[in-house]
Scaffold this motif. Structure first.
Motif, PDB file in Angstrom:
ATOM      1  N   TRP A   1       0.821  -1.205   0.000  1.00 32.17           N
ATOM      2  CA  TRP A   1       0.000   0.000   0.000  1.00 32.17           C
ATOM      3  C   TRP A   1       0.855   1.256   0.000  1.00 32.17           C
ATOM      4  CZ3 TRP A   1      -4.195  -0.937  -2.052  1.00 32.17           C
ATOM      5  CH2 TRP A   1      -4.999  -2.028  -1.710  1.00 32.17           C
TER       6      TRP A   1
ATOM      7  N   ASP B   1       1.924 -13.426  -4.219  1.00 31.80           N
ATOM      8  CA  ASP B   1       1.314 -14.354  -3.257  1.00 31.80           C
ATOM      9  C   ASP B   1       2.264 -15.539  -3.111  1.00 31.80           C
ATOM     10  OD1 ASP B   1      -0.093 -16.185  -1.802  1.00 31.80           O
ATOM     11  OD2 ASP B   1      -1.862 -16.224  -3.107  1.00 31.80           O
TER      12      ASP B   1
ATOM     13  N   ASP C   1      -2.619  -9.244  10.685  1.00 30.24           N
ATOM     14  CA  ASP C   1      -4.007  -9.253  10.217  1.00 30.24           C
ATOM     15  C   ASP C   1      -4.984  -9.094  11.390  1.00 30.24           C
ATOM     16  OD1 ASP C   1      -3.085  -9.578   7.655  1.00 30.24           O
ATOM     17  OD2 ASP C   1      -3.474 -11.741   7.558  1.00 30.24           O
TER      18      ASP C   1
ATOM     19  N   GLU D   1      -7.512  -5.766  11.901  1.00 30.51           N
ATOM     20  CA  GLU D   1      -8.946  -5.942  12.121  1.00 30.51           C
ATOM     21  C   GLU D   1      -9.380  -5.261  13.414  1.00 30.51           C
ATOM     22  OE1 GLU D   1     -12.701  -7.415  10.987  1.00 30.51           O
ATOM     23  OE2 GLU D   1     -10.822  -7.717   9.887  1.00 30.51           O
TER      24      GLU D   1
ATOM     25  N   SER E   1      -9.651   0.569   7.438  1.00 31.42           N
ATOM     26  CA  SER E   1     -10.655   0.511   6.372  1.00 31.42           C
ATOM     27  C   SER E   1     -10.540  -0.788   5.578  1.00 31.42           C
ATOM     28  CB  SER E   1     -10.487   1.696   5.429  1.00 31.42           C
ATOM     29  OG  SER E   1     -10.773   2.910   6.101  1.00 31.42           O
ATOM     30  N   ALA E   2     -11.679  -1.287   5.148  1.00 33.05           N
ATOM     31  CA  ALA E   2     -11.737  -2.598   4.486  1.00 33.05           C
ATOM     32  C   ALA E   2     -10.849  -2.662   3.258  1.00 33.05           C
ATOM     33  CB  ALA E   2     -13.180  -2.919   4.108  1.00 33.05           C
ATOM     34  N   ARG E   3     -10.732  -1.568   2.520  1.00 36.26           N
ATOM     35  CA  ARG E   3      -9.933  -1.609   1.286  1.00 36.26           C
ATOM     36  C   ARG E   3      -8.463  -1.876   1.550  1.00 36.26           C
ATOM     37  NH1 ARG E   3     -10.925   3.788   2.336  1.00 36.26           N
ATOM     38  NH2 ARG E   3      -9.194   5.271   2.156  1.00 36.26           N
TER      39      ARG E   3
ATOM     40  N   ARG F   1      -7.531  -3.933   4.002  1.00 36.38           N
ATOM     41  CA  ARG F   1      -7.440  -5.266   4.596  1.00 36.38           C
ATOM     42  C   ARG F   1      -7.470  -6.362   3.543  1.00 36.38           C
ATOM     43  NH1 ARG F   1     -11.474  -3.304   8.418  1.00 36.38           N
ATOM     44  NH2 ARG F   1     -12.975  -4.842   7.613  1.00 36.38           N
ATOM     45  N   ASP F   2      -7.741  -5.979   2.284  1.00 34.50           N
ATOM     46  CA  ASP F   2      -7.848  -6.975   1.215  1.00 34.50           C
ATOM     47  C   ASP F   2      -6.541  -7.718   0.974  1.00 34.50           C
ATOM     48  OD1 ASP F   2     -10.469  -6.304   0.870  1.00 34.50           O
ATOM     49  OD2 ASP F   2     -10.121  -4.992  -0.850  1.00 34.50           O
ATOM     50  N   ILE F   3      -5.429  -7.002   1.138  1.00 33.35           N
ATOM     51  CA  ILE F   3      -4.113  -7.609   0.929  1.00 33.35           C
ATOM     52  C   ILE F   3      -3.462  -7.730   2.303  1.00 33.35           C
ATOM     53  CG2 ILE F   3      -1.853  -7.350  -0.161  1.00 33.35           C
ATOM     54  CD1 ILE F   3      -3.322  -5.791  -2.390  1.00 33.35           C
ATOM     55  N   GLY F   4      -3.568  -8.915   2.875  1.00 29.41           N
ATOM     56  CA  GLY F   4      -3.126  -9.116   4.250  1.00 29.41           C
ATOM     57  C   GLY F   4      -1.649  -9.400   4.371  1.00 29.41           C
TER      58      GLY F   4
ATOM     59  N   TYR G   1       0.969 -11.727   2.113  1.00 31.61           N
ATOM     60  CA  TYR G   1       1.474 -11.372   0.785  1.00 31.61           C
ATOM     61  C   TYR G   1       2.905 -10.838   0.872  1.00 31.61           C
ATOM     62  CZ  TYR G   1      -3.020 -11.876  -1.582  1.00 31.61           C
ATOM     63  OH  TYR G   1      -4.167 -12.370  -2.133  1.00 31.61           O
TER      64      TYR G   1
END
Length: 432
Positions: free
Chosen positions: A110, A130, A187, A191, A196-198, A200-203, A206
């Motif tokens: 990010w 990944d 992770d 949480e 924000s959820a966006r 959390r998509d790539i935890g 990776y």
């Protein structure tokens, strides 16, 4: 409204003994504010198994049991403290950066996405990986060589220079085995903190592949206070054969490079909305091409920089962090100290072995007096180096030495003399 004359309560997450003694040198301790430890070093730093639920519960319980006001919460370590501090600060109504901005600085993927928006083509090439994808090595299109790292790690842990497909496959195998140790608590805390959820998509499971950069590594340190970005220090990060050997304060590189660093860092901080917090940012500068590339922004001031600032600037950088957290315009006067140069020197070895002898507390104290130094021994007798926690992929740190001097020549000569006098022995064994 609370009177500003009443001392404020500043909680410091996981201070070491040396760290807390440094904090006591900040102007105003006892008059402007009180310092209170929050959590123990062993709770969050170099922990073999980081249990986030237990850590968060303990921190909240300590704050609840305090009985007085909580005016500020500061942290100087990497994950999890960089995210714990703003989360707990938000819960207690204290000034701190947002958890979203902290994650965008500290999450390597990010962070690169934000850098690309803010800096465009000045951002190094990168690709999300990944490590659990069986086709990861074949599908990653970044040309060799490149660095492969978890999106959330520290101290260069699980960072690999990838020269070939064979290197890639070997690194992925090790990463798959080791990455859950940091990924799972990361992770969980993301949480818990309500990121924000966006984001959390790539935890934390990776990795990121990044273009290999060369040149001189330079860092600067600063703060954002009520939207205003300021810089108070620079340093050179000296690498030898891919590992850091020392950090020199202040940087000896041209002022024009420092100004470019400031502009680039400011652009990224504004892009992620980082405010009311401290940071340090690392760069690579290639003197031959004049290319300057941002490596990362750490959303904190490092506690290890405090002795260097004291030697060169006459005050600790902790004061900046405390002032910002209390809503006070920070004050810092570079160059007001007794030394022209200071360094944190990392005594490393590259071969595995067993620690047979470490200096006693009395011997360390005698060396510190003799060389006017601070020494932190990082190992204990009987430890096997390959089993140490949070080492990089290429070497092992035995001790950290903080020295001041009037020149680099003097500094390195005194360091060599100190190492000769330090009774620290490792028995190395050849691999079977």
């Amino acid at each position: 409204m609370t009177s500003t004359r009443e001392p404020r309560n500043v909680f410091v997450i996981a201070p070491t003994k040396l760290h807390f003694e440094e904090l006591k040198t900040v102007r105003g301790v006892g008059e402007r504010f009180h310092l209170i430890p929050l959590l123990d070093f062993a709770d969050v730093v170099h922990v073999e198994e980081l249990r986030i639920g237990r850590v968060v519960d303990k921190a909240r319980a300590q704050l609840d049991a305090f009985g007085g006001r909580v005016d500020a919460i500061i942290a100087h370590w990497d994950f999890p403290t960089t995210l714990l501090a703003p989360m707990l600060s938000r819960e207690r109504g204290c000034r701190a950066p947002s958890v979203d901005s902290v994650v965008q600085c500290g999450h390597k993927y990010w962070s690169r996405v934000a850098q690309r928006r803010a800096l465009g083509d000045e951002t190094p090439r990168f690709a999300l990986v990944d490590p659990f994808d069986p086709d990861a090595a074949r599908n990653t299109e970044l040309p060799y060589p490149f660095w492969l790292k978890p999106v959330k790690a520290f101290s260069s842990q699980l960072g690999f220079r990838i020269e070939s497909r064979v290197d890639f496959e070997r690194a992925l195998e090790e990463i798959r085995a080791e990455i859950p140790r940091i990924a799972e608590p990361f992770d969980q805390l993301v949480e818990e903190a309500g990121v924000s959820a966006r984001f959390r998509d790539i935890g934390g499971r990776y990795c990121i592949a990044e273009e290999y950069l060369g040149g001189l590594e330079i860092a600067h340190e600063g703060r954002v206070f009520r939207g205003e970005i300021g810089f108070h220090a620079t340093m050179d990060m000296i690498r030898e054969d891919e590992v850091f050997t020392r950090f020199e304060w202040p940087s000896s590189q041209p002022a024009r490079i420092h100004r470019r660093m400031e502009a680039m860092t400011s652009a990224v901080l504004r892009e992620v909305g980082y405010d009311d917090g401290c940071f340090n940012a690392e760069f690579f500068w290639d003197p031959e091409t004049d290319a300057l590339r941002l490596i990362e922004i750490n959303p904190r001031i490092s506690q290890s920089h405090a002795p260097l600032a004291m030697m060169v600037d006459g005050q600790t950088v902790h004061e900046v962090a405390i002032d910002v957290a209390l809503g006070i315009a920070p004050r810092f006067e570079p160059g007001a100290g007794e030394k022209a140069l200071a360094a944190k020197l990392l005594h490393r070895v590259r071969r595995d072995g067993v620690v047979r002898r470490v200096p006693t507390e009395e011997e360390v104290a005698a060396l510190e007096r003799r060389f006017d130094a601070f020494i932190e021994v990082e190992v204990e007798e009987g430890e096997r180096l390959s089993e140490l926690v949070d080492q990089d992929s290429y070497s092992y740190i035995l001790a950290c030495v903080y020295l001041g001097a009037d020149s680099r020549e003097e500094l390195l000569a005194r360091y060599a003399e100190l190492l000769d006098a330090m009774p620290l022995e490792v028995e190395h064994r050849e691999a079977a």
